[in-house]
Design an enzyme around this catalytic site. Sequence first.
Site: not given
Ligand code: 5GP
Length: 110
Positions: A89, A91, A96
């Site tokens: 998951g 993205s 993070h």
């Molecule tokens: P992943 O899917 O990689 O575990 O989590 C990435 C997270 O980053 C997602 O929950 C998405 O909503 C958040 N996200 C992506 N782009 C941005 C952004 O530009 N600003 C913020 N505040 N969150 C973001």
Amino acid sequence: MESCIFCRIAAGGTATPLLYEDEEAVAFRDIQPQAPVHLLVVPRRHVASLNEAADERFLGKLLAAARKAAANAGLEQYRVVVNTGAEAGQSVFHLHLHVLGGRVMAWPPG
Ligand code: 5GP
Ligand code: ZN
């Protein structure tokens, strides 16, 4: 890294407010929250994923930052998630920690 959105947010170069900051990491609200409180804890230095983070002391500090960011947001009970790799998951390929709270969490997460 200029092309990386989390590098730019961590550097304070966007409109995203930083809710927590220390020398290693920052925290801010997820743009698509999956819980009443959904924070992202992001290291200042660019590391693509947990698999690329070799420095264990740095990883410990990141986890401590998640705990402090959760406390600052008023959370005593919360979930910390680190999606690692697209299948899991992930993205955004800047390491993070998701800090989720403010509601009852289900398990398994799916
Ligand atoms: P992943 O899917 O990689 O575990 O989590 C990435 C997270 O980053 C997602 O929950 C998405 O909503 C958040 N996200 C992506 N782009 C941005 C952004 O530009 N600003 C913020 N505040 N969150 C973001
Ligand atoms: Zn980055």
